[in-house]
Design an enzyme around this catalytic site. Structure first.
Site, PDB file in Angstrom:
ATOM      1  N   GLY A  16       0.815  -1.211   0.000  1.00  0.00           N
ATOM      2  CA  GLY A  16       0.000   0.000   0.000  1.00  0.00           C
ATOM      3  C   GLY A  16       0.848   1.260   0.000  1.00  0.00           C
ATOM      4  N   GLN A  17       0.180   2.417  -0.006  1.00  0.00           N
ATOM      5  CA  GLN A  17       0.901   3.692  -0.079  1.00  0.00           C
ATOM      6  C   GLN A  17       1.830   3.886   1.123  1.00  0.00           C
ATOM      7  OE1 GLN A  17      -1.339   7.277  -1.766  1.00  0.00           O
ATOM      8  NE2 GLN A  17      -3.056   6.019  -1.059  1.00  0.00           N
ATOM      9  N   ASP A 107      -9.636   8.818   9.773  1.00  0.00           N
ATOM     10  CA  ASP A 107     -10.593   9.857  10.152  1.00  0.00           C
ATOM     11  C   ASP A 107     -12.041   9.358  10.072  1.00  0.00           C
ATOM     12  OD1 ASP A 107      -9.751   9.867   7.275  1.00  0.00           O
ATOM     13  OD2 ASP A 107     -11.484  11.191   7.066  1.00  0.00           O
ATOM     14  N   TYR A 130     -17.001   0.980   6.282  1.00  0.00           N
ATOM     15  CA  TYR A 130     -15.545   1.132   6.351  1.00  0.00           C
ATOM     16  C   TYR A 130     -15.129   1.731   7.694  1.00  0.00           C
ATOM     17  CZ  TYR A 130     -10.964   3.296   5.693  1.00  0.00           C
ATOM     18  OH  TYR A 130      -9.668   3.701   5.863  1.00  0.00           O
ATOM     19  N   LYS A 134     -13.056  -0.092  10.780  1.00  0.00           N
ATOM     20  CA  LYS A 134     -11.789   0.458  11.263  1.00  0.00           C
ATOM     21  C   LYS A 134     -11.872   0.770  12.756  1.00  0.00           C
ATOM     22  CE  LYS A 134      -8.505   1.416   9.354  1.00  0.00           C
ATOM     23  NZ  LYS A 134      -7.253   0.620   9.211  1.00  0.00           N
ATOM     24  N   TRP A 155      -6.951  11.430   4.302  1.00  0.00           N
ATOM     25  CA  TRP A 155      -6.715  12.019   2.983  1.00  0.00           C
ATOM     26  C   TRP A 155      -5.302  11.706   2.481  1.00  0.00           C
ATOM     27  CZ3 TRP A 155      -9.478  17.246   1.711  1.00  0.00           C
ATOM     28  CH2 TRP A 155     -10.815  17.185   2.114  1.00  0.00           C
TER      29      TRP A 155
END
Length: 296
Positions: A16-17, A107, A130, A134, A155
């Site tokens: 992932g990022q 968030d 989602y 989480k 974000w």
């Protein structure tokens, strides 16, 4: 010995990022092991126990997540398996092994109705599958391993993976005009900056401090303002600058509701760990520069 490692970190979700950025940015003194999906089955508690027990880890970092916000609305079981049950198993395994766990969250555990910036102590109230899954993962980690850092961010953007900045650059090269939501607010945040924060926490001390923290780049923006910033930077490189019309959330319906306010306060992590985030504008400019250089 010059080649001796000062820390050894296990990272789940390394493709992932953020996970990928941790692998890239770890200093030579820190060994990072990030098994791929074909090497580690996150839905197998036995596999998680085995890998946690396989080495003397300094910390385990859980970046793995089901991040399809809209898809989760019709894929409830899978979202909860990845976002709540897998962290539960991982947190239990790390507790039994005496290892701290750093768990990335979001968030979306907040409903977005509160004005201003959310602090870690504000009540959670997810408005979709989602966010609920989480939040379930947070509870699992919190209760299964006292030696935890839950790191909420928002974000997330980078030069890799799927994210808003890359989407805007692609659409901006295809269309003269775009419509972007202007009534949702948050803190655009570089995956590389999150990775640096995670590495700082993971290598700081085995004794904490532990608990729930927020990390985002400083400042605030709407999606519309973020889009304008992306195109302003791209224009510096001679790229076309489309006009960006501001629209309301109601003009762009999605299966899952989005928090109208995703702004997170980072006072706590600055106080406890000395981690101070740079402005989101600088982070986004770096990402745009990197993407355009890559294409050139």
């Amino acid at each position: 010995m010059s080649g001796e490692k000062s820390a050894r970190i296990l990272v789940t979700g390394g493709s992932g990022q953020v996970g990928g950025a941790i692998v890239r940015l770890a200093p030579p003194s820190v060994e990072v092991v990030a098994p791929g999906r074909d090497e580690l089955d996150l839905l197998s508690p036995t596999a998680l126990v085995e890998i946690v027990q396989s080495r003397a880890w300094t910390a385990v970092v859980n970046c793995a997540a089901y991040t399809g916000v809209d898809k989760a609305e019709s894929d409830v079981v899978a979202a909860w398996q990845v976002n709540a049950l897998a962290p539960a198993a991982l947190a239990e395994a790390t507790r039994k092994a005496g290892i701290p766990i750093i768990h990335l969250s979001t968030d979306y555990v907040f409903d977005g109705s509160q004005p201003g910036f959310y602090s870690e102590s504000d009540p959670v109230a997810p408005i979709g599958i989602y966010g609920a899954s989480k939040e379930g993962g947070e509870q699992a980690v919190r209760t299964a391993n006292p030696r935890h850092v839950i790191l909420r961010t928002a974000w997330v953007v980078s030069a890799t993976g799927h994210n808003f900045v890359k989407t805007m650059l692609r659409l901006g090269s295809e269309r003269p005009e775009l419509r972007v939501v202007a009534d949702q607010w948050g803190c655009p945040t570089s995956a590389e900056d999150i990775a640096q924060a995670v590495l700082a926490v993971a290598t700081s001390s085995k004794d904490g401090p532990f608990g729930t923290y927020h990390f985002v780049n400083s400042g605030e923006a709407s999606w519309h303002e973020l889009a304008e910033a992306v195109f302003a930077r791209a224009a510096h490189h001679g790229r076309p600058r489309p006009s960006v019309a501001a629209i309301a959330t109601s003009d762009y319906p999605t299966p899952a509701a989005r928090p109208a306010n995703s702004r997170l306060s980072t006072t706590k992590i600055a106080h406890d760990y000395g981690i101070v985030a740079r402005p989101w504008q600088a982070a986004v400019e770096d990402i745009v520069d990197s993407l355009i250089a890559e294409r050139n």
